[in-house]
Write a protein that holds these residues in place. Structure first.
Motif: not given
Length: 179
Positions: A92-99, A137-145, A164-165
């Motif tokens: 935080q606070p970056e995570a909430n800003i990215i959301k 970047n798919p990492a933000y929705c829990g995926l690894i490329a 995020i979802s």
């Protein structure tokens, strides 16, 4: 690298200087010694190639297990889990800003650059090009490329908490691709 060593030895011979290795002495006046020299010069190169291959395989295995190797993306921080393995956790606070950024992009009301400027004012400090990498970047929705080939990649469910979802991520990808 091996060719540079031969080039240097040639230069030294040109100036009547004899290279001497303390740990592996070679008498270059004996023709057969050039075979040993070739072995001594090629073994470290082979070891470096093997080390690079092992490192790449280790990174690939980590990704297949859902771990995010390397430096955490903006909005996450690298930490060690209870088992000692490296993980990424929201910062935080970056995570909430990215959301917030993803939610705004999904509304499709403002230009991407306008949302980027507001995010910057909120505290998400990154360049324009880095911002565009973030929203892709798919990492933000829990995926690894995992790269399969130059044009193909596989997605694996990460062990980290998504910001995020997948539905929101895919919606944003659809919108930014059309823009």
């Amino acid at each position: 690298m091996e060719e540079y060593a031969y080039e240097m030895i040639g230069l030294l011979r040109k100036y009547n200087t004899i290279p001497i290795a303390i740990d592996q002495p070679i008498d270059l006046s004996i023709p057969e010694s050039t075979v040993m020299l070739a072995v001594y010069l090629s073994v470290p190169e082979a070891e470096n190639s093997r080390r690079a291959m092992n490192t790449a395989n280790g990174i690939r295995r980590a990704k297949q297990m859902g771990r995010f190797p390397g430096k955490a993306p903006l909005g996450y921080i690298n930490m060690s889990g209870f088992d000692g393995r490296k993980i990424i956790v929201p910062k935080q606070p970056e995570a909430n800003i990215i959301k917030w950024v993803f939610r705004q992009l999904a509304k499709n009301n403002n230009k991407i650059d306008h949302i980027r400027k507001i995010a910057d004012a909120k505290g998400l400090k990154c360049s324009r090009s880095h911002f565009f990498r973030i929203i892709r970047n798919p990492a933000y929705c829990g995926l690894i490329a995992i790269k399969i080939s130059s044009k193909e990649q596989q997605m694996v469910k990460g062990i980290h908490d998504p910001l995020i979802s997948e539905v929101l991520f895919n919606e944003v990808q659809r919108i930014i691709t059309r823009k």
